[in-house]
Design an enzyme around this catalytic site. Structure first.
Site, PDB file in Angstrom:
ATOM      1  N   ARG A  78       8.200   4.411  -4.674  1.00 48.60           N
ATOM      2  CA  ARG A  78       8.257   3.404  -3.608  1.00 48.60           C
ATOM      3  C   ARG A  78       7.272   2.271  -3.874  1.00 48.60           C
ATOM      4  O   ARG A  78       7.548   1.104  -3.565  1.00 48.60           O
ATOM      5  CB  ARG A  78       7.998   4.034  -2.247  1.00 48.60           C
ATOM      6  CG  ARG A  78       8.207   3.048  -1.090  1.00 48.60           C
ATOM      7  CD  ARG A  78       8.149   3.711   0.257  1.00 48.60           C
ATOM      8  NE  ARG A  78       6.841   4.320   0.513  1.00 48.60           N
ATOM      9  CZ  ARG A  78       6.556   5.029   1.610  1.00 48.60           C
ATOM     10  NH1 ARG A  78       7.481   5.223   2.527  1.00 48.60           N
ATOM     11  NH2 ARG A  78       5.355   5.550   1.775  1.00 48.60           N
TER      12      ARG A  78
ATOM     13  N   TYR B 281       0.837  -1.206   0.000  1.00 50.53           N
ATOM     14  CA  TYR B 281       0.000   0.000   0.000  1.00 50.53           C
ATOM     15  C   TYR B 281       0.863   1.244   0.000  1.00 50.53           C
ATOM     16  O   TYR B 281       2.068   1.200   0.252  1.00 50.53           O
ATOM     17  CB  TYR B 281      -0.952  -0.012   1.194  1.00 50.53           C
ATOM     18  CG  TYR B 281      -0.359   0.395   2.529  1.00 50.53           C
ATOM     19  CD1 TYR B 281      -0.597   1.654   3.077  1.00 50.53           C
ATOM     20  CD2 TYR B 281       0.441  -0.487   3.253  1.00 50.53           C
ATOM     21  CE1 TYR B 281      -0.071   2.029   4.301  1.00 50.53           C
ATOM     22  CE2 TYR B 281       0.974  -0.133   4.479  1.00 50.53           C
ATOM     23  CZ  TYR B 281       0.715   1.127   4.999  1.00 50.53           C
ATOM     24  OH  TYR B 281       1.257   1.490   6.217  1.00 50.53           O
TER      25      TYR B 281
ATOM     26  N   LYS C  76       6.559  -1.903   1.845  1.00 47.33           N
ATOM     27  CA  LYS C  76       5.376  -1.335   2.495  1.00 47.33           C
ATOM     28  C   LYS C  76       4.180  -2.262   2.276  1.00 47.33           C
ATOM     29  O   LYS C  76       3.286  -1.992   1.451  1.00 47.33           O
ATOM     30  CB  LYS C  76       5.096   0.075   1.972  1.00 47.33           C
ATOM     31  CG  LYS C  76       4.151   0.886   2.866  1.00 47.33           C
ATOM     32  CD  LYS C  76       4.087   2.333   2.407  1.00 47.33           C
ATOM     33  CE  LYS C  76       3.109   3.151   3.213  1.00 47.33           C
ATOM     34  NZ  LYS C  76       3.544   3.373   4.599  1.00 47.33           N
TER      35      LYS C  76
ATOM     36  N   LEU D 118      11.105   1.281   7.262  1.00 50.56           N
ATOM     37  CA  LEU D 118      10.485   1.741   6.029  1.00 50.56           C
ATOM     38  C   LEU D 118      11.253   2.936   5.482  1.00 50.56           C
ATOM     39  O   LEU D 118      11.663   3.822   6.246  1.00 50.56           O
ATOM     40  CB  LEU D 118       9.030   2.148   6.291  1.00 50.56           C
ATOM     41  CG  LEU D 118       8.257   2.626   5.059  1.00 50.56           C
ATOM     42  CD1 LEU D 118       8.019   1.463   4.094  1.00 50.56           C
ATOM     43  CD2 LEU D 118       6.941   3.255   5.453  1.00 50.56           C
TER      44      LEU D 118
ATOM     45  N   GLU E 193      11.859   2.211  14.602  1.00 51.64           N
ATOM     46  CA  GLU E 193      10.990   3.301  14.160  1.00 51.64           C
ATOM     47  C   GLU E 193       9.694   3.255  14.946  1.00 51.64           C
ATOM     48  O   GLU E 193       9.516   2.403  15.820  1.00 51.64           O
ATOM     49  CB  GLU E 193      10.718   3.188  12.658  1.00 51.64           C
ATOM     50  CG  GLU E 193      10.117   1.866  12.239  1.00 51.64           C
ATOM     51  CD  GLU E 193      10.103   1.665  10.726  1.00 51.64           C
ATOM     52  OE1 GLU E 193      10.121   2.672   9.990  1.00 51.64           O
ATOM     53  OE2 GLU E 193      10.063   0.506  10.288  1.00 51.64           O
TER      54      GLU E 193
END
Length: 285
Positions: A52, A33, A148, A205, A180
């Protein structure tokens, strides 16, 4: 008022949106996504999100359902139909619907494409004015966080674990270093004024907002170090913040029960937020 969503070539009211029960996104979280912010009815960092998206799809050997021009047209149509001025557009691509099997289906299986809007304030928010609290939680995610994917149960669990401690979000920790946040990249600012954030790898990410903020920090003559940092360093920081498409630059005022500075958003986080929003508005398409 019902939203209009996009499902495999059709714009439909959200109540009528349907996806197959055999879709691999539902059965295996076999999908990726992206989320693009919308300011003043325009798309922020759209090209970066498409780049990305291609990377995520390629890493999983998944087909692109539409090209960039078509994807942009879908985004713009959703903005118009939902009268979206400020918020986000989420898109999800899955490997498509096929009989349940751990092996990938044949290559001629059409991928599924779903997009929907979410109207919400991004610029004037309580979190940006007051900052958020984070708590440390063990990082229980898989090893390819650079892709992702829609596999978001682990970060959801981590966020809920942090909320149970009275925090707003979690900073996940692996091998004694912060990776993160549950849906954002994490930063600290040392007492000497250096911005520290984890370097890119499969462990985090590759944030589109992260890349823009680091570029703007460099252009503003701010010192940046890309390296892992420890929970102890974080609690000793002068200030901290997170970045994401859904929150831009968001100050952190408390880490694992320790108040940073005077408990208010720090000057570097505030300045980066200001210049990022100005840049986003100027460059949005």
């Amino acid at each position: 008022m019902s939203r209009t969503v996009y499902v495999n070539g059709e714009y439909v009211p959200e109540e009528e949106a349907k996806i197959s029960v055999f879709d691999r996104g539902f059965l295996f979280a076999d999908g990726v996504y992206e989320v693009t912010s919308v300011l003043d009815g325009k798309l922020v960092d759209f090209a970066g999100h498409m780049t990305r998206l291609d990377r995520s799809l390629n890493e999983l050997g998944m087909k692109r359902p539409v090209d960039d021009a078509q994807m942009e047209a879908i985004h713009r149509e959703l903005i118009v139909q939902n009268e979206l001025e400020e918020g986000m557009i989420y898109l999800q691509v899955t490997r498509g619907a096929a009989d349940r099997d751990f092996a990938y289906p044949s290559e001629d299986t059409p991928p599924s494409l779903v997009l929907f809007t979410q109207s919400k304030p991004l610029v004037d928010t309580a979190a940006s004015q007051n900052g958020i609290k984070v708590a440390f939680v063990d990082d229980i995610r898989w090893g390819r966080r650079d892709i992702k994917t829609v596999q978001l149960l682990a970060p959801s669990m981590c966020k809920m674990a942090a909320k149970a401690q009275g925090a707003d979000d979690a900073w996940m920790v692996e091998e004694e270093h912060v990776t993160e946040g549950t849906s954002n990249n994490a930063y600290i600012v040392t007492k000497s004024g250096t911005i520290v954030t984890r370097n890119l790898s499969n462990s985090i990410l590759h944030g589109i907002t992260r890349a823009a903020v680091l570029r703007l920090a460099a252009e503003s003559q701010m010192k940046v170090e890309e390296r892992p940092f420890t929970p102890e360093e974080a609690k000793d920081a002068a200030e901290a913040f997170v970045t994401a498409a859904s929150s831009f630059v968001q100050p952190v005022v408390e880490i694992d029960g320790v108040t940073l500075g005077d408990g208010k958003p720090g000057p570097i986080a505030k300045r980066l937020r200001e210049i990022y929003i100005a840049e986003a508005r100027a460059q949005a398409i």
